[in-house]
Design a protein around this motif. Sequence first.
Motif, PDB file in Angstrom:
ATOM      1  N   THR A 124       0.828  -1.208   0.000  1.00 30.71           N
ATOM      2  CA  THR A 124       0.000   0.000   0.000  1.00 30.71           C
ATOM      3  C   THR A 124       0.862   1.257   0.000  1.00 30.71           C
ATOM      4  O   THR A 124       0.568   2.235  -0.709  1.00 30.71           O
ATOM      5  CB  THR A 124      -0.922  -0.004   1.233  1.00 30.71           C
ATOM      6  OG1 THR A 124      -1.715  -1.190   1.233  1.00 30.71           O
ATOM      7  CG2 THR A 124      -1.830   1.212   1.238  1.00 30.71           C
ATOM      8  N   ARG A 165       2.236   1.805  -3.478  1.00 32.60           N
ATOM      9  CA  ARG A 165       1.215   2.288  -4.405  1.00 32.60           C
ATOM     10  C   ARG A 165       0.937   3.774  -4.178  1.00 32.60           C
ATOM     11  O   ARG A 165       0.852   4.555  -5.130  1.00 32.60           O
ATOM     12  CB  ARG A 165      -0.066   1.466  -4.217  1.00 32.60           C
ATOM     13  CG  ARG A 165      -1.238   1.912  -5.094  1.00 32.60           C
ATOM     14  CD  ARG A 165      -2.425   0.987  -4.906  1.00 32.60           C
ATOM     15  NE  ARG A 165      -2.807   0.874  -3.507  1.00 32.60           N
ATOM     16  CZ  ARG A 165      -3.560   1.762  -2.871  1.00 32.60           C
ATOM     17  NH1 ARG A 165      -3.981   2.860  -3.509  1.00 32.60           N
ATOM     18  NH2 ARG A 165      -3.896   1.583  -1.616  1.00 32.60           N
ATOM     19  N   GLU A 175       1.519   7.028  -6.676  1.00 34.05           N
ATOM     20  CA  GLU A 175       0.484   8.015  -6.979  1.00 34.05           C
ATOM     21  C   GLU A 175       0.970   9.428  -6.680  1.00 34.05           C
ATOM     22  O   GLU A 175       0.730  10.370  -7.455  1.00 34.05           O
ATOM     23  CB  GLU A 175      -0.777   7.705  -6.181  1.00 34.05           C
ATOM     24  CG  GLU A 175      -1.472   6.405  -6.586  1.00 34.05           C
ATOM     25  CD  GLU A 175      -2.694   6.136  -5.739  1.00 34.05           C
ATOM     26  OE1 GLU A 175      -3.000   6.989  -4.869  1.00 34.05           O
ATOM     27  OE2 GLU A 175      -3.348   5.089  -5.943  1.00 34.05           O
TER      28      GLU A 175
END
Length: 290
Positions: free
Chosen positions: A102, A105, A109
Amino acid sequence: MTGRRVGRPLDASMGLLNDIANRALEPDYALAAARTRAHPASTRRRAGRTATAMLVAVLLGATIMVAVLQLRQPTGTGESPRELLAREIAERTGEATELAATRDRLTAEISAIQEEALSTDQSFLARLAETEIWSGASPVSGPGLVLVLEDGPDAVEDDDPEARVQDVDLQVVTNALWAAGAEAIAVNGHRLTSLSAIRSASQAVLVDLAPVLPPYRVEAIGDVRAMQTSFARSSAANHLTFLTGTYGITVSTSSETELRLPGAPSAALQYAGPVTGVASSDASEEKGSS
């Protein structure tokens, strides 16, 4: 009338010795023996009570032994403490892996949003990308040098802590690689930065608080030939030779044409600023001279 006088027995004066020889038991003992012969049922009852007492003592001892064994064994039919600990470690490791995915990711972003926001200023964007490479925030790839350190055989057979690769050994190796011109370094996939720390907790080696297990793979991106030459002349090479000859720790070195190192986890930004409301030393000197 002349009567015949009965003569005294020859052993009449030895009555006490005769009593001791012929009647060794005291009269009370003889009386008790006579009672036992006269009443055999009482003897059987006494023997029965003795046997019952011995049986009760044996049963009581067996009960205490069973209770102690039950207290020493784990209660219930569930998992043993070792199995429970192993399962908990596996669960926590899975949770840490999910959180790391997580984090990666979200970092990707943020990088995409950042590039989009700075797309109008290409020079600033290029300078930012270069800074991220040097700080270890972004992944890098290129040729490099790989060193693999493995614990000695005594670490497993005799549980000798000296035969294990320790945090100080990895510190010596990574510092020598930085000095040899390495542009990026990772230990077991953990990218090192200027804020990274290699420490130990008991027998575990931690890289930025993350435990790493042997074999320890140290990857360094940079000029391979220059790093090999400089590393061979450093004290780190002598240190590894000592570990191999003394404790059996194995060290293998190889060059790779393409290494890929991940970016370091995002860290809190640290910066410095001037202190307001305090006169500088120059101003103080000027006031003092005037």
